[in-house]
Design a protein around this motif. Structure first.
Motif, PDB file in Angstrom:
ATOM      1  N   VAL A 121     -59.537  35.315 -36.649  1.00 18.94           N
ATOM      2  CA  VAL A 121     -58.835  33.731 -35.530  1.00 18.94           C
ATOM      3  C   VAL A 121     -58.228  34.397 -33.876  1.00 18.94           C
ATOM      4  N   THR A 122     -57.641  35.276 -34.384  1.00 23.79           N
ATOM      5  CA  THR A 122     -56.746  35.120 -33.029  1.00 23.79           C
ATOM      6  C   THR A 122     -57.432  36.581 -31.752  1.00 23.79           C
ATOM      7  N   GLU A 123     -58.250  37.378 -33.093  1.00 25.54           N
ATOM      8  CA  GLU A 123     -59.341  38.395 -31.763  1.00 25.54           C
ATOM      9  C   GLU A 123     -60.131  37.666 -31.755  1.00 25.54           C
ATOM     10  N   GLY A 124     -60.408  37.024 -32.221  1.00 24.69           N
ATOM     11  CA  GLY A 124     -61.809  36.213 -31.822  1.00 24.69           C
ATOM     12  C   GLY A 124     -61.167  35.353 -30.135  1.00 24.69           C
ATOM     13  N   ILE A 125     -60.266  33.751 -30.435  1.00 15.94           N
ATOM     14  CA  ILE A 125     -60.043  33.525 -29.076  1.00 15.94           C
ATOM     15  C   ILE A 125     -59.204  34.748 -28.083  1.00 15.94           C
ATOM     16  N   LEU A 126     -59.020  35.845 -28.759  1.00 12.47           N
ATOM     17  CA  LEU A 126     -58.617  36.923 -27.237  1.00 12.47           C
ATOM     18  C   LEU A 126     -59.903  37.429 -26.327  1.00 12.47           C
ATOM     19  N   SER A 127     -60.474  38.162 -27.211  1.00  7.02           N
ATOM     20  CA  SER A 127     -62.425  38.554 -26.375  1.00  7.02           C
ATOM     21  C   SER A 127     -62.150  37.336 -25.687  1.00  7.02           C
ATOM     22  N   ALA A 128     -62.491  35.954 -26.006  1.00  4.80           N
ATOM     23  CA  ALA A 128     -62.655  34.890 -24.919  1.00  4.80           C
ATOM     24  C   ALA A 128     -62.052  34.711 -24.230  1.00  4.80           C
ATOM     25  N   LEU A 129     -60.410  35.014 -24.584  1.00  4.24           N
ATOM     26  CA  LEU A 129     -59.373  34.553 -23.124  1.00  4.24           C
ATOM     27  C   LEU A 129     -59.954  35.858 -22.181  1.00  4.24           C
ATOM     28  N   LYS A 130     -59.863  37.369 -22.511  1.00  3.08           N
ATOM     29  CA  LYS A 130     -60.069  38.300 -21.849  1.00  3.08           C
ATOM     30  C   LYS A 130     -61.500  38.340 -20.922  1.00  3.08           C
ATOM     31  N   GLN A 131     -62.628  37.714 -21.555  1.00  3.48           N
ATOM     32  CA  GLN A 131     -64.054  37.853 -20.915  1.00  3.48           C
ATOM     33  C   GLN A 131     -64.031  36.195 -19.925  1.00  3.48           C
ATOM     34  N   GLU A 154     -60.892  35.392 -17.651  1.00  2.00           N
ATOM     35  CA  GLU A 154     -60.100  36.193 -17.196  1.00  2.00           C
ATOM     36  C   GLU A 154     -60.856  37.847 -16.131  1.00  2.00           C
ATOM     37  N   LYS A 155     -61.947  37.665 -16.998  1.00  2.00           N
ATOM     38  CA  LYS A 155     -62.505  38.704 -15.852  1.00  2.00           C
ATOM     39  C   LYS A 155     -63.710  38.243 -15.064  1.00  2.00           C
ATOM     40  N   GLU A 156     -64.770  37.140 -16.058  1.00  3.25           N
ATOM     41  CA  GLU A 156     -65.733  36.362 -15.626  1.00  3.25           C
ATOM     42  C   GLU A 156     -65.654  35.628 -14.980  1.00  3.25           C
ATOM     43  N   LEU A 157     -64.591  34.782 -15.087  1.00  5.22           N
ATOM     44  CA  LEU A 157     -64.180  33.636 -14.616  1.00  5.22           C
ATOM     45  C   LEU A 157     -63.236  33.523 -13.964  1.00  5.22           C
ATOM     46  N   GLY A 158     -62.711  34.425 -13.787  1.00  4.35           N
ATOM     47  CA  GLY A 158     -61.156  34.774 -12.826  1.00  4.35           C
ATOM     48  C   GLY A 158     -60.473  33.448 -13.593  1.00  4.35           C
ATOM     49  N   ILE A 159     -60.080  32.881 -14.411  1.00  3.16           N
ATOM     50  CA  ILE A 159     -59.611  32.012 -15.596  1.00  3.16           C
ATOM     51  C   ILE A 159     -57.767  32.627 -15.844  1.00  3.16           C
ATOM     52  N   SER A 160     -57.252  32.793 -15.497  1.00  2.00           N
ATOM     53  CA  SER A 160     -56.194  33.714 -15.704  1.00  2.00           C
ATOM     54  C   SER A 160     -55.120  32.755 -17.409  1.00  2.00           C
ATOM     55  N   SER A 161     -54.917  33.396 -18.506  1.00  2.12           N
ATOM     56  CA  SER A 161     -54.174  32.737 -19.546  1.00  2.12           C
ATOM     57  C   SER A 161     -53.307  33.235 -20.937  1.00  2.12           C
ATOM     58  N   MET A 162     -52.222  32.252 -21.367  1.00  2.00           N
ATOM     59  CA  MET A 162     -51.655  32.553 -21.827  1.00  2.00           C
ATOM     60  C   MET A 162     -51.812  31.662 -23.534  1.00  2.00           C
ATOM     61  N   LEU A 163     -51.202  32.657 -24.697  1.00  2.00           N
ATOM     62  CA  LEU A 163     -52.176  32.095 -25.947  1.00  2.00           C
ATOM     63  C   LEU A 163     -50.467  31.758 -26.249  1.00  2.00           C
TER      64      LEU A 163
END
Ligand code: HPA
Ligand code: ZN
Length: 326
Positions: A114-124, A126-135
């Motif tokens: 669950v956690t790795e799936g969410i985290l990989s999208a959050l990282k993407q 940040e990189k591709e959409l410029g949206i910063s995020s916290m979980l």
């Protein structure tokens, strides 16, 4: 909507969003098919017809049923990525996202999946959409404090990935003090504490969250308005409230958006914000929440701008990143 253009143009932070509540029925049907899981509806119309709630529990029953089709890391990645792409369209620049690990581990999906799936999208994101995020890892309050401690232990290898912990699910009968020791431990570990309180539960639950637990943010907090002493405390401490207008309407916390406490809270000087909660279930992402509540309460342009600024002030972003938006 009167302020639609203004709302669309404003950079916003989303502080109350359950990623599992962004699971759109179209994607649910696709993932159900790919994982060969049965779901109780065959068409979009059938799904939407089921999304007719009269209280929090009726929603939660469907919410937990919907997420049952999520099984693989890819599923959680796809869910999170779809939300981020949608949020980008609404000019969301920062998101502090809840997820409910116990709703997945309880049906045999590993915490790491669950956690790795969410985290990989959050990282993407940040990189591709410029949206910063916290979980924010949320505890289910209908489960025991002991179950919460077990999750805290299981999640240990990922603790540096979470900014905070939350408390959600069925509120009435499960007061914050049920989890007093758990949140004390989370505080010691350096986590921010975000507790749902005063959505359906009484103002005393908000008092417990704030005064006994030491919450950094109150999620919803609507019923605080019934307690004059609490109103004073919320104003003086500038404790953020994450209001969710379309959620309140869909779950019959209010019968009409005109009954929302948001304008009174703004005018009382609260640090209140607008959020979407579970947008796939409640009929709107963040801009629609801003638009509908602005129209219903006849908010001024200045108040709309204030709400967007509040979203950054109330965030866990470091001061130097917040000030850019305030
Ligand atoms: N309240 C409580 N639990 C929840 C919610 C909510 O608004 N959304 C998802 N889980
Ligand atoms: Zn919520």
């Amino acid at each position: 909507a009167k302020h639609a253009e203004l709302i669309a143009s404003l950079p916003k932070a989303e502080l109350h969003l359950h990623i599992e509540g962004s699971f759109e029925p179209e994607m649910m049907m696709q993932i159900a098919e790919r994982n060969r899981v049965e779901i109780p509806f065959k068409t979009l119309e059938e799904a939407k017809a089921a999304y007719n709630f009269s209280n929090l529990q009726e929603f939660l029953d469907l919410y937990y049923q919907g997420m049952n089709v999520l099984r693989t890391e890819q599923d959680f990645h796809d869910l999170t990525w779809a939300y981020l792409k949608r949020a980008k369209l609404d000019n969301v620049q920062h998101v502090e996202m809840f997820y409910d690990p116990q709703a997945h581990t309880g049906r045999g999906v590993a915490f790491g999946t669950v956690t790795e799936g969410i985290l990989s999208a959050l990282k993407q994101g940040e990189k591709e959409l410029g949206i910063s995020s916290m979980l924010i890892m949320s505890f289910l309050r209908h489960l025991s404090e002991e179950d919460g401690f077990a999750l805290l232990e299981e999640s240990k290898p990922w603790h540096d990935k979470f900014v905070g912990v939350g408390l959600d699910s069925s509120e009435v009968g499960h007061p914050p003090l049920k989890f007093e020791r758990l949140f004390a431990r989370c505080r010691e570990l350096g986590f921010k504490l975000c507790l749902h309180a005063g959505e359906e539960g009484p103002p005393s639950y908000v008092r417990e969250a704030l005064l006994d637990i030491g919450a950094d943010r109150i999620d919803h907090g609507n019923r605080s308005m019934e307690d004059a002493g609490l109103i004073e405390i919320l104003r003086d401490t500038q404790t953020p409230l994450t209001n969710c207008p379309l959620s309140n309407l869909a779950l019959c916390v209010i019968d009409d958006l005109k009954q929302s406490p948001l304008k009174a809270q703004l005018e009382a000087g609260f640090l209140v914000t607008v959020n979407s909660d579970d947008p796939a279930y409640f009929g709107g992402y963040i801009n629609r929440n801003y638009e509908q509540i602005s129209d219903a309460l006849d908010l001024s342009a200045q108040q709309v701008v204030q709400l967007a600024k509040n979203s950054f002030t109330a965030s866990f972003l470091p001061e130097n990143k917040r000030s850019h938006f305030i």
